[in-house]
Design an enzyme around this catalytic site. Structure first.
Site, PDB file in Angstrom:
ATOM      1  N   CYS A 198      12.111   8.173  -1.447  1.00 22.41           N
ATOM      2  CA  CYS A 198      11.413   8.173  -0.160  1.00 22.41           C
ATOM      3  C   CYS A 198      12.299   7.522   0.894  1.00 22.41           C
ATOM      4  CB  CYS A 198      10.101   7.403  -0.299  1.00 22.41           C
ATOM      5  SG  CYS A 198       9.169   7.295   1.246  1.00 22.41           S
ATOM      6  N   CYS A 239      11.104   6.504   3.952  1.00 19.53           N
ATOM      7  CA  CYS A 239      10.237   5.923   4.983  1.00 19.53           C
ATOM      8  C   CYS A 239      10.712   4.513   5.352  1.00 19.53           C
ATOM      9  CB  CYS A 239       8.773   5.902   4.524  1.00 19.53           C
ATOM     10  SG  CYS A 239       8.296   4.512   3.477  1.00 19.53           S
ATOM     11  N   HIS A 260       3.818   3.680   3.824  1.00 19.36           N
ATOM     12  CA  HIS A 260       4.457   4.521   2.793  1.00 19.36           C
ATOM     13  C   HIS A 260       3.532   5.650   2.328  1.00 19.36           C
ATOM     14  CE1 HIS A 260       6.407   5.901  -0.842  1.00 19.36           C
ATOM     15  NE2 HIS A 260       5.218   5.790  -1.400  1.00 19.36           N
ATOM     16  N   CYS A 296      10.334   2.002   2.436  1.00 17.72           N
ATOM     17  CA  CYS A 296      11.269   2.160   1.315  1.00 17.72           C
ATOM     18  C   CYS A 296      12.721   1.905   1.716  1.00 17.72           C
ATOM     19  CB  CYS A 296      11.105   3.540   0.689  1.00 17.72           C
ATOM     20  SG  CYS A 296       9.491   3.709  -0.111  1.00 17.72           S
ATOM     21  N   ASP A 346      -8.392  15.908   5.094  1.00 18.64           N
ATOM     22  CA  ASP A 346      -8.454  14.497   5.489  1.00 18.64           C
ATOM     23  C   ASP A 346      -9.004  13.712   4.313  1.00 18.64           C
ATOM     24  OD1 ASP A 346     -11.430  15.230   5.862  1.00 18.64           O
ATOM     25  OD2 ASP A 346     -11.384  13.053   6.053  1.00 18.64           O
ATOM     26  N   ASP A 371     -15.871  13.711  12.822  1.00 16.84           N
ATOM     27  CA  ASP A 371     -16.902  14.315  11.980  1.00 16.84           C
ATOM     28  C   ASP A 371     -18.240  14.201  12.716  1.00 16.84           C
ATOM     29  OD1 ASP A 371     -17.541  11.664  11.754  1.00 16.84           O
ATOM     30  OD2 ASP A 371     -17.281  11.548   9.585  1.00 16.84           O
TER      31      ASP A 371
HETATM   32 ZN   LIG Z   1       8.315   5.168   1.273  1.00 16.94          ZN
END
Ligand SMILES: [Zn+2]
Length: 378
Positions: A305, A307, A336, A310, A267, A93
């Site tokens: 999820c 990920c 996560h 998880c 963002d 930025d």
């Molecule tokens: Zn997750």
């Protein structure tokens, strides 16, 4: 040109865009969410972890890096990519937003802004030329023009003079930018909640032919319908062959609503900030894993999820870590939350590809709980 954009298709149901942005450090598919690494680090995440999540572009803050460690040190290290060991794309930025939001002692002049360092209290001055110099030293792929960010609400007259100043500053930024073949500079459309001023700002900035455009001055406290109305109004004023970036927006509902209105890039610190308080975004809405009710809950944060967090850890364990101030806890929730938003944007792109983003939005809002009365933003 350092930055180019390919438009693959437009969703027939909504007008959302599926595309790809090419930068000197690789390409990324859009719409996309960019994790924020304020001080040349996405807090608690190593670059390899960001890559494993699927993030190809991150954002870093000019104002913070200017104060610490100083752009000269980053430049001496070989630029921001080298300094932080990130070989993907980086957007910086301009520092403008921090000058206007962190500092209460400031004086705006045509030349630039005088203000005080939010850490030491020392007097500082930032101008279009200075913001370009710092970003050229940092070596980001995408730089942002130095603009004025008025608060919400601001009067029409104030906003008008601010928009005019931002347009004059944008011209000075283009002139001061030293590396247009290596770094792309985006212009920022301002104008608050006033359609006429958004139109003026878009006209001024598109005439300067930037390689991309941001929509600024939203998500600054205005009601959600004002943001959506301004997006509906502003995105059609921007060229089809350049990327569009909605600054500072990262709640799941706003990402989907923004994509529907033709925004390509987003963002926000939201997913990483709330992760450090033990709050997670899940497919069934927000979950505060610190809560006592999860003390004996041996299921993952989000059963839908896949990920790293998880697949391997339980709510009870993560709650224990966060309550005990163990850093692994906030690393796991950060991982996560970022994965959740990156995955959400994958799903948004698939829905655009299949002309069903409107249906996707309805189903997602229903499951997340955004349709319930008093629903929180995330
Ligand atoms: Zn997750």
């Amino acid at each position: 040109m350092a930055i180019t954009y390919e438009l693959f298709k437009t969703c027939k149901q909504t007008g959302a865009r599926l595309g790809r942005v090419h930068t000197p450090h690789g390409s990324f598919d859009t719409p996309t969410f960019m994790p924020v690494g304020t001080l040349a680090t996405v807090k608690t995440m190593a670059p390899e972890e960001l890559k494993s999540i699927g993030a190809n572009i991150i954002l870093s803050n000019t104002y913070h890096l200017w104060l610490r460690p100083g752009e000269d040190i980053v430049e001496e290290a070989g630029g921001l990519h080298q300094f932080m060991n990130w070989d993907g794309s980086i957007l910086t930025d301009s520092g403008g937003f921090q000058v206007f939001s962190l500092s209460d002692m400031r004086q705006i002049e045509e030349e630039g802004v005088h203000f005080r360092n939010h850490i030491s209290g020392a007097k500082l001055f930032l101008s279009p030329e200075k913001a370009m110099h710092i970003q050229n030293s940092l070596g980001s792929d995408i730089m942002m023009a130095f603009d004025e960010c008025p608060p919400y609400p601001a009067s029409y007259d104030y906003m008008k003079s601010s928009v005019e100043r931002t347009s004059r500053w944008a011209e000075r930024c283009l002139e001061a930018h030293q590396k247009p073949s290596e770094q792309g500079l985006f212009g920022i459309i301002q104008g608050g909640e006033y359609e006429e001023l958004r139109k003026q700002s878009a006209k001024d900035l598109t005439s300067l032919d930037f390689p991309g455009y941001a929509i600024g001055g939203l998500s600054v406290g205005e009601p959600k319908d004002v943001m959506n109305r301004m997006l509906d109004y502003t995105t059609p004023l921007l060229p089809d062959n350049k990327p569009r970036y909605l600054m500072g927006v990262g709640s799941p509902d706003s990402l989907v609503d923004g994509a529907m209105r033709g925004v390509d890039m987003f963002d926000c610190v939201l997913p990483t900030r709330i992760a450090r308080n033990g709050t997670c975004m899940t497919s069934n809405g927000r979950l505060t894993v610190r809560n006592a009710k999860y003390a004996r809950d041996f299921t993952p944060i989000d059963e839908n999820c896949d990920c790293y967090t998880c697949r391997n850890y339980t709510r009870a364990y993560i709650r224990h870590l966060i309550k005990a101030n163990e850093t692994l806890g906030i690393r796991l929730t950060t991982y996560h939350n970022l994965y959740f938003l990156v995955k959400l944007m994958d799903e948004v792109r698939n829905a655009i590809r299949e002309d069903r983003l409107g249906d996707f939005r309805d189903a997602f809002f229903e499951q997340y709980g955004f349709n319930e009365p008093n629903a929180k933003n995330f």
